[in-house]
Design a protein around this motif. Structure first.
Motif, PDB file in Angstrom:
ATOM      1  N   GLY A  74       0.770  -1.234   0.000  1.00 57.48           N
ATOM      2  CA  GLY A  74       0.000   0.000   0.000  1.00 57.48           C
ATOM      3  C   GLY A  74       0.800   1.282   0.000  1.00 57.48           C
ATOM      4  N   VAL A  75       2.118   1.188  -0.201  1.00 53.56           N
ATOM      5  CA  VAL A  75       2.916   2.430  -0.237  1.00 53.56           C
ATOM      6  C   VAL A  75       2.735   3.103  -1.592  1.00 53.56           C
ATOM      7  N   ASN A  76       2.726   4.439  -1.569  1.00 55.12           N
ATOM      8  CA  ASN A  76       2.587   5.221  -2.806  1.00 55.12           C
ATOM      9  C   ASN A  76       3.879   5.132  -3.628  1.00 55.12           C
ATOM     10  N   LEU A  77       3.888   4.233  -4.598  1.00 58.62           N
ATOM     11  CA  LEU A  77       5.125   3.999  -5.348  1.00 58.62           C
ATOM     12  C   LEU A  77       5.361   5.039  -6.437  1.00 58.62           C
ATOM     13  N   LYS A  78       4.415   5.986  -6.578  1.00 59.78           N
ATOM     14  CA  LYS A  78       4.696   7.138  -7.437  1.00 59.78           C
ATOM     15  C   LYS A  78       5.651   8.088  -6.711  1.00 59.78           C
ATOM     16  N   LYS A  79       5.585   8.070  -5.382  1.00 61.84           N
ATOM     17  CA  LYS A  79       6.425   8.978  -4.597  1.00 61.84           C
ATOM     18  C   LYS A  79       7.733   8.327  -4.141  1.00 61.84           C
ATOM     19  N   TRP A  80       7.677   7.037  -3.819  1.00 68.88           N
ATOM     20  CA  TRP A  80       8.827   6.377  -3.205  1.00 68.88           C
ATOM     21  C   TRP A  80       9.362   5.254  -4.073  1.00 68.88           C
ATOM     22  N   ALA A  81      10.679   5.024  -4.004  1.00 66.06           N
ATOM     23  CA  ALA A  81      11.292   3.914  -4.725  1.00 66.06           C
ATOM     24  C   ALA A  81      12.375   3.294  -3.860  1.00 66.06           C
ATOM     25  N   VAL A  82      12.577   1.974  -4.048  1.00 66.27           N
ATOM     26  CA  VAL A  82      13.707   1.329  -3.378  1.00 66.27           C
ATOM     27  C   VAL A  82      14.984   2.030  -3.835  1.00 66.27           C
ATOM     28  N   GLY A  83      15.868   2.316  -2.883  1.00 57.70           N
ATOM     29  CA  GLY A  83      17.112   3.029  -3.205  1.00 57.70           C
ATOM     30  C   GLY A  83      17.046   4.514  -2.902  1.00 57.70           C
ATOM     31  N   ASP A  84      15.841   5.047  -2.647  1.00 60.79           N
ATOM     32  CA  ASP A  84      15.743   6.465  -2.268  1.00 60.79           C
ATOM     33  C   ASP A  84      16.578   6.725  -1.018  1.00 60.79           C
ATOM     34  N   ARG A  85      17.325   7.831  -1.051  1.00 63.28           N
ATOM     35  CA  ARG A  85      18.120   8.244   0.116  1.00 63.28           C
ATOM     36  C   ARG A  85      17.234   9.140   0.983  1.00 63.28           C
ATOM     37  N   VAL A  86      17.232   8.875   2.292  1.00 61.86           N
ATOM     38  CA  VAL A  86      16.258   9.561   3.157  1.00 61.86           C
ATOM     39  C   VAL A  86      16.851   9.930   4.525  1.00 61.86           C
ATOM     40  N   ALA A  87      16.339  11.035   5.092  1.00 62.91           N
ATOM     41  CA  ALA A  87      16.469  11.296   6.530  1.00 62.91           C
ATOM     42  C   ALA A  87      15.233  10.689   7.184  1.00 62.91           C
ATOM     43  N   VAL A  88      15.407  10.120   8.391  1.00 61.12           N
ATOM     44  CA  VAL A  88      14.328   9.384   9.046  1.00 61.12           C
ATOM     45  C   VAL A  88      13.924  10.101  10.336  1.00 61.12           C
ATOM     46  N   ARG A  89      12.618  10.342  10.464  1.00 62.86           N
ATOM     47  CA  ARG A  89      12.113  10.944  11.708  1.00 62.86           C
ATOM     48  C   ARG A  89      11.613   9.827  12.617  1.00 62.86           C
ATOM     49  N   LEU A  90      12.293   9.620  13.745  1.00 64.40           N
ATOM     50  CA  LEU A  90      11.974   8.462  14.587  1.00 64.40           C
ATOM     51  C   LEU A  90      11.261   8.805  15.885  1.00 64.40           C
ATOM     52  N   GLU A 149      25.761  13.942   7.070  1.00 66.37           N
ATOM     53  CA  GLU A 149      25.093  15.245   7.213  1.00 66.37           C
ATOM     54  C   GLU A 149      23.589  15.055   7.421  1.00 66.37           C
ATOM     55  N   ALA A 150      22.992  14.160   6.649  1.00 62.31           N
ATOM     56  CA  ALA A 150      21.532  14.002   6.679  1.00 62.31           C
ATOM     57  C   ALA A 150      21.025  13.517   8.034  1.00 62.31           C
ATOM     58  N   CYS A 151      21.855  12.751   8.773  1.00 63.88           N
ATOM     59  CA  CYS A 151      21.376  12.286  10.081  1.00 63.88           C
ATOM     60  C   CYS A 151      21.329  13.441  11.079  1.00 63.88           C
ATOM     61  N   LEU A 152      21.894  14.593  10.721  1.00 64.24           N
ATOM     62  CA  LEU A 152      21.818  15.759  11.600  1.00 64.24           C
ATOM     63  C   LEU A 152      20.593  16.632  11.295  1.00 64.24           C
ATOM     64  N   THR A 153      19.635  16.080  10.563  1.00 67.09           N
ATOM     65  CA  THR A 153      18.376  16.790  10.315  1.00 67.09           C
ATOM     66  C   THR A 153      17.601  16.987  11.617  1.00 67.09           C
ATOM     67  N   GLU A 154      17.544  15.942  12.445  1.00 71.15           N
ATOM     68  CA  GLU A 154      16.731  16.034  13.676  1.00 71.15           C
ATOM     69  C   GLU A 154      17.228  17.114  14.630  1.00 71.15           C
ATOM     70  N   PRO A 155      18.560  17.172  14.944  1.00 67.70           N
ATOM     71  CA  PRO A 155      18.995  18.276  15.819  1.00 67.70           C
ATOM     72  C   PRO A 155      18.750  19.650  15.199  1.00 67.70           C
ATOM     73  N   LEU A 156      18.895  19.756  13.880  1.00 65.85           N
ATOM     74  CA  LEU A 156      18.586  21.044  13.249  1.00 65.85           C
ATOM     75  C   LEU A 156      17.098  21.361  13.415  1.00 65.85           C
ATOM     76  N   LEU A 308      16.319  22.924   4.563  1.00 67.12           N
ATOM     77  CA  LEU A 308      17.498  23.771   4.802  1.00 67.12           C
ATOM     78  C   LEU A 308      18.786  23.024   4.451  1.00 67.12           C
ATOM     79  N   LEU A 309      18.853  21.739   4.842  1.00 69.98           N
ATOM     80  CA  LEU A 309      20.054  20.956   4.546  1.00 69.98           C
ATOM     81  C   LEU A 309      20.099  20.547   3.071  1.00 69.98           C
ATOM     82  N   SER A 310      18.956  20.131   2.547  1.00 74.76           N
ATOM     83  CA  SER A 310      18.920  19.630   1.168  1.00 74.76           C
ATOM     84  C   SER A 310      19.255  20.722   0.159  1.00 74.76           C
TER      85      SER A 310
END
Ligand SMILES: [Zn+2]
Ligand SMILES: [Zn+2]
Length: 348
Positions: A74-90, A149-156, A308-310
């Motif tokens: 059920g994931v929107n595969l128009k938006k997401w693909a395997v291999g996408d690089r992401v920051a994760v909000r946990l 760098e991307a893992c520093l999204t949360e502190p920013l 801001l980071l991207s």
């Protein structure tokens, strides 16, 4: 389909061990993310030092980036693909308490009660080689941004929230107390909000870094009286905005005293143990000073930090102290708890 994963779990006092776990099946709307970088924030350090009591073993890690490896149904595969690089909000919010319903998801009543999935350990859960998250918690990053760098999204995002609390106007005087990673992020964002930025910091190297990142002025609170100094450079008024990023109790009354009329004082750092300070009601009456705080980012703050980071508006490379491979998580924790260290990051 479940897979075998490893976690770098806190298993005892100042003890981190690599444990093997088995993931549950992906549910609708979820993604499996191969983790490439996890930063060790204060929360993880407090769990490691036994200051935050968690049932052990516990998987810390809420500053995470990685690559999508698989999807549930059920994931929107128009938006997401395997291999996408992401920051994760946990960090967790329940979506149904009073604060979540009123748009304050950062103050969710159940923020510390994230449900633990079967087979996994309690805790924010990022210190694994794979994590399972809703795609709503994923934020794409460009190839120009490294995983470190991307893992520093949360502190920013935490600082985006704090700066939002201050409502900085063009040309205002902003004091940032403390030049650690959070202080430096405050300097960068306040500067981009059009303020004159004044940093209070004892360490010369941090003071120099802040100047490079946008501070207009720095002073050493061991060499000058901080309140007198701020008043002297603001024609006696005090600052429009003061951010206290330190957990030093004696700094709080100074931060209040250096805030000018109609000013805003934001207590950014948590305080352990807490240190109540007297506040003059007559001062509040006569100055309309706003005393407030900032805790955790909400989803919008995270989205802004990702942009801001991207886009390169904020460069966080100088916030990274050291990186360690996953197998050396114990060494990474020991390095992270050395006072004054910027972010220590565990990579795969
Ligand atoms: Zn954090
Ligand atoms: Zn809630």
């Amino acid at each position: 389909m479940s897979i075998q994963i490893r976690t770098a779990a806190v298993t005892g006092l100042k003890k981190c061990e690599i444990l093997n776990l088995e993931t549950p099946d992906l549910r609708p709307g979820e993604a499996l993310v191969k983790v490439h970088a996890v930063a060790l924030c204060t929360l993880e350090q407090r769990i490691f030092r036994g200051e935050v009591k968690m049932p052990l073993p516990c998987t810390g890690g809420h500053e995470v980036s990685g690559e999508i490896a698989a999807f549930g149904p059920g994931v929107n595969l128009k938006k997401w693909a395997v291999g996408d690089r992401v920051a994760v909000r946990l960090l967790y919010s329940c979506g149904e308490c009073y604060y979540c319903r009123t748009g304050h998801t950062n103050m969710c009543e159940r923020a510390q009660k994230k449900p633990t999935r079967e087979g996994l350990l309690v805790g924010p859960g990022g210190l694994c080689d794979y994590v399972i998250v809703d795609t709503a918690s994923l934020f794409k990053i460009p190839d120009t941004l490294t995983y470190e760098e991307a893992c520093l999204t949360e502190p920013l995002a935490c600082v985006v929230h704090s700066v939002g609390r201050a409502n900085i106007q063009l040309g205002e005087d902003v004091v940032v107390i403390g030049g650690g990673i959070m202080g430096q992020y405050h300097v960068m964002l306040a500067k981009r909000r059009g303020a004159r930025v004044i940093l209070s910091e004892v360490d010369p190297a941090r003071a120099e870094l802040a100047k490079k990142l946008g501070a207009d002025m720095v002073f050493n609170p061991m060499e000058v009286d901080p309140v007198e100094f701020v008043k002297s450079v603001t024609e006696g008024r005090g600052a429009d905005v003061v951010f206290n990023t330190t957990a030093i109790p004696s700094v709080v009354p100074q931060a209040i005293a250096m805030t000018g009329k109609a000013g805003r004082m934001i207590q950014y750092s948590s305080m352990h143990p807490d240190a109540p300070t007297p506040v003059s009601p007559q001062m509040l009456h006569g100055t309309e000073t706003v005393l407030t705080g900032s805790i955790s980012p909400d989803g919008h703050d995270f989205f802004v930090a990702n942009r801001l980071l991207s886009s390169g508006i904020i460069d966080c490379k100088s916030m990274i102290a050291r990186t360690f491979p996953f197998a050396q998580a114990q060494d990474a924790f020991e390095a992270a708890i050395v006072p004054g260290t910027f972010r220590v990051i565990i990579t795969d």
